[in-house]
Scaffold this motif. Structure first.
Motif, PDB file in Angstrom:
ATOM      1  N   PHE A  45       0.753  -1.022  -0.237  1.00 36.81           N
ATOM      2  CA  PHE A  45      -0.130   0.154  -0.071  1.00 36.81           C
ATOM      3  C   PHE A  45       0.875   1.216  -0.005  1.00 36.81           C
ATOM      4  CE2 PHE A  45      -3.888   2.175   2.330  1.00 36.81           C
ATOM      5  CZ  PHE A  45      -4.481   2.303   1.018  1.00 36.81           C
ATOM      6  N   THR A  46       0.987   1.927  -1.095  1.00 38.94           N
ATOM      7  CA  THR A  46       1.853   3.142  -1.274  1.00 38.94           C
ATOM      8  C   THR A  46       1.213   4.160  -1.978  1.00 38.94           C
ATOM      9  OG1 THR A  46       3.882   3.434  -1.900  1.00 38.94           O
ATOM     10  CG2 THR A  46       2.841   1.992  -3.408  1.00 38.94           C
ATOM     11  N   ASP A  90       0.966  -5.750   3.723  1.00 39.41           N
ATOM     12  CA  ASP A  90       2.372  -6.275   4.307  1.00 39.41           C
ATOM     13  C   ASP A  90       3.288  -4.973   4.408  1.00 39.41           C
ATOM     14  OD1 ASP A  90       1.820  -9.368   4.455  1.00 39.41           O
ATOM     15  OD2 ASP A  90       1.798  -8.972   2.028  1.00 39.41           O
ATOM     16  N   ILE A  91       3.029  -4.259   3.572  1.00 45.63           N
ATOM     17  CA  ILE A  91       3.917  -2.750   3.405  1.00 45.63           C
ATOM     18  C   ILE A  91       3.105  -1.642   3.265  1.00 45.63           C
ATOM     19  CG2 ILE A  91       5.805  -1.689   1.912  1.00 45.63           C
ATOM     20  CD1 ILE A  91       7.222  -4.032   3.499  1.00 45.63           C
ATOM     21  N   ILE A  92       3.607  -0.734   4.014  1.00 49.51           N
ATOM     22  CA  ILE A  92       3.048   0.612   3.697  1.00 49.51           C
ATOM     23  C   ILE A  92       4.271   1.649   3.581  1.00 49.51           C
ATOM     24  CG2 ILE A  92       0.765   0.143   4.924  1.00 49.51           C
ATOM     25  CD1 ILE A  92       1.762   1.395   7.429  1.00 49.51           C
ATOM     26  N   MET A  93       3.968   2.772   3.337  1.00 51.66           N
ATOM     27  CA  MET A  93       5.039   3.750   3.133  1.00 51.66           C
ATOM     28  C   MET A  93       4.525   5.305   3.372  1.00 51.66           C
ATOM     29  SD  MET A  93       6.727   2.997  -0.534  1.00 51.66           S
ATOM     30  CE  MET A  93       7.686   1.278  -0.867  1.00 51.66           C
ATOM     31  N   PRO A  94       4.388   5.636   4.811  1.00 44.71           N
ATOM     32  CA  PRO A  94       3.946   6.522   5.298  1.00 44.71           C
ATOM     33  C   PRO A  94       5.030   7.787   5.497  1.00 44.71           C
ATOM     34  CG  PRO A  94       4.494   5.179   7.365  1.00 44.71           C
ATOM     35  CD  PRO A  94       4.484   4.425   5.925  1.00 44.71           C
ATOM     36  N   SER A  95       4.702   8.928   5.744  1.00 45.15           N
ATOM     37  CA  SER A  95       5.720  10.149   5.724  1.00 45.15           C
ATOM     38  C   SER A  95       6.053   9.977   7.343  1.00 45.15           C
ATOM     39  CB  SER A  95       5.316  11.370   5.082  1.00 45.15           C
ATOM     40  OG  SER A  95       5.014  11.288   3.933  1.00 45.15           O
ATOM     41  N   ALA A 281       8.125  -9.447   3.846  1.00 49.03           N
ATOM     42  CA  ALA A 281       8.116  -7.794   3.866  1.00 49.03           C
ATOM     43  C   ALA A 281       9.549  -7.672   4.450  1.00 49.03           C
ATOM     44  CB  ALA A 281       7.254  -7.517   4.862  1.00 49.03           C
ATOM     45  N   HIS A 282       9.943  -8.257   5.343  1.00 50.95           N
ATOM     46  CA  HIS A 282      11.266  -7.946   5.757  1.00 50.95           C
ATOM     47  C   HIS A 282      12.470  -7.910   4.465  1.00 50.95           C
ATOM     48  CE1 HIS A 282      10.267  -7.945   9.872  1.00 50.95           C
ATOM     49  NE2 HIS A 282      11.389  -7.324  10.225  1.00 50.95           N
ATOM     50  N   SER A 283      11.917  -9.056   3.648  1.00 48.73           N
ATOM     51  CA  SER A 283      12.902  -9.435   2.272  1.00 48.73           C
ATOM     52  C   SER A 283      12.864  -8.475   1.303  1.00 48.73           C
ATOM     53  CB  SER A 283      12.567 -10.770   1.631  1.00 48.73           C
ATOM     54  OG  SER A 283      12.796 -11.810   2.777  1.00 48.73           O
TER      55      SER A 283
END
Length: 357
Positions: A45-46, A90-95, A281-283
């Protein structure tokens, strides 16, 4: 009552057995297929335009998985979705400021640095920031700023102040970010205030300034790149990467950080608390920190890299860009947006009132 030896009874018994067998096979198939697909899928989710097809397909091929992308338009949209119970990402990209908010709300999980072998590739300049000391919950992805993009083939006068976005000569020719922190922040900086002020009078002045501007604005939009390329606007309050990508297709597009100052940000990679595939997600995080991969990220997004070794793979025009890697004087004029806790609601309310006018 049927006789157990009758042909009809035996026929019905056979049908029942076949139906039971088919039901069992169906259930096993659903669960085995579902689990297989689930374990071989990374849900990201980005922001729009943040992960290229090259990055996605490269990870898919190397790790034998499928990467599914979903996008949000603002940090507040991301927060709202997670608070509403979205559990498949699994992955997000918040400020930056949103990272601190999510830590407080227990929405992101603590990272296992032992699983991120490339952590030491990150420049110390982008680590241990106010929003996540020791980077227990976040890994820096890109660095950027907010400012003004303009078409120099149309606007020949000097653009160096937020004031240009209140100039009636450009009515219906410019856009502003649709963001409850960035846009009030621009008005606050113009007025000489901090974009993190908790002074209600200063916020009210900024709100009034934006209400006065409202009739001049063509559109509130976070994706300014397409507006600039198409020529729908000649000015745009935007994030730096949008301006630089627009300039690739329309070279007359220029970018400036106003003399009154603006915001800087680090967008980060985090793992939500309810992530179904934490190890994968770590990978993915470790993969993004490889210098050659990180260089591809910077080239695609046109934001600054946080991995110094990635600069070896970057084109000269990006390395020497005055606004991708601003001077110290420019950096000194920038502020981090910070989580203002309960006072944040006053910014949201003020922003709603601006757009309602």
């Amino acid at each position: 009552m049927l006789n157990r030896t009758s042909p009809l009874y035996k026929c019905l018994k056979t049908i029942k057995f076949i139906c039971s067998l088919l039901f069992y096979i169906t259930i096993v198939t659903i669960f085995s297929t579902g689990c297989g697909d689930s374990q071989n899928q990374l849900n990201v989710f980005t922001w729009p335009g943040y992960i290229s097809e090259e990055i996605r397909s490269g990870f898919e091929q190397e790790f034998g998985v499928k990467v599914i992308l979903d996008t949000y338009g603002s940090n507040e949209d991301l927060l709202a979705k997670l608070k509403a119970g979205a559990s498949g990402y699994d992955i997000i990209m918040p400020s930056d400021y949103m990272v601190s908010k999510m830590i407080q709300l227990d929405l992101i999980t603590k990272l296992n640095h032992d699983m991120i072998s490339n952590f030491d590739k990150i420049s110390p300049d982008y680590l241990d920031k106010y929003f996540d000391p020791d980077n227990n919950y976040s890994i820096p992805y890109t660095f950027g700023t907010a400012g003004i993009a303009y078409d120099s083939s149309v606007i020949t006068s000097v653009v160096d102040s937020w004031n240009v976005l209140w100039d009636k000569n450009y009515k219906n020719q410019f856009s502003m970010l649709d963001d409850p922190r960035e846009t009030p922040g621009a008005a606050l900086k113009l007025l000489g205030f901090s974009l993190n002020t908790k002074d209600i009078n200063q916020l009210q002045q900024a709100k009034q300034k934006l209400i006065e501007q409202r009739e001049l604005v063509k559109q509130y939009k976070n994706e300014a790149e397409e507006l600039l390329i198409s020529g729908d606007v000649v000015l745009a309050h935007c994030w730096s990467g949008d301006a630089f990508r627009a300039a690739e297709k329309r070279p007359s597009i220029k970018y400036v950080i106003p003399k009154e100052g603006s915001s800087q940000f680090i967008d980060n990679v985090c793992i939500p608390k309810a992530a179904p595939h934490v190890q994968l997600a770590h990978s993915f995080i470790d993969y993004l920190l490889r210098p050659e991969i990180n260089a591809k990220i910077s080239t695609f997004t046109m934001y600054g890299t946080c991995v110094p070794a990635a600069k070896e793979y970057l084109p000269k025009k990006l390395l020497e860009h005055e606004y991708i890697y601003p001077s110290k004087n420019t950096m000194d004029s920038l502020e981090w947006l910070k989580d203002l806790e309960d006072f944040t609601q006053k910014y949201s309310r003020a922003w709603d009132e601006v757009k309602a006018n």
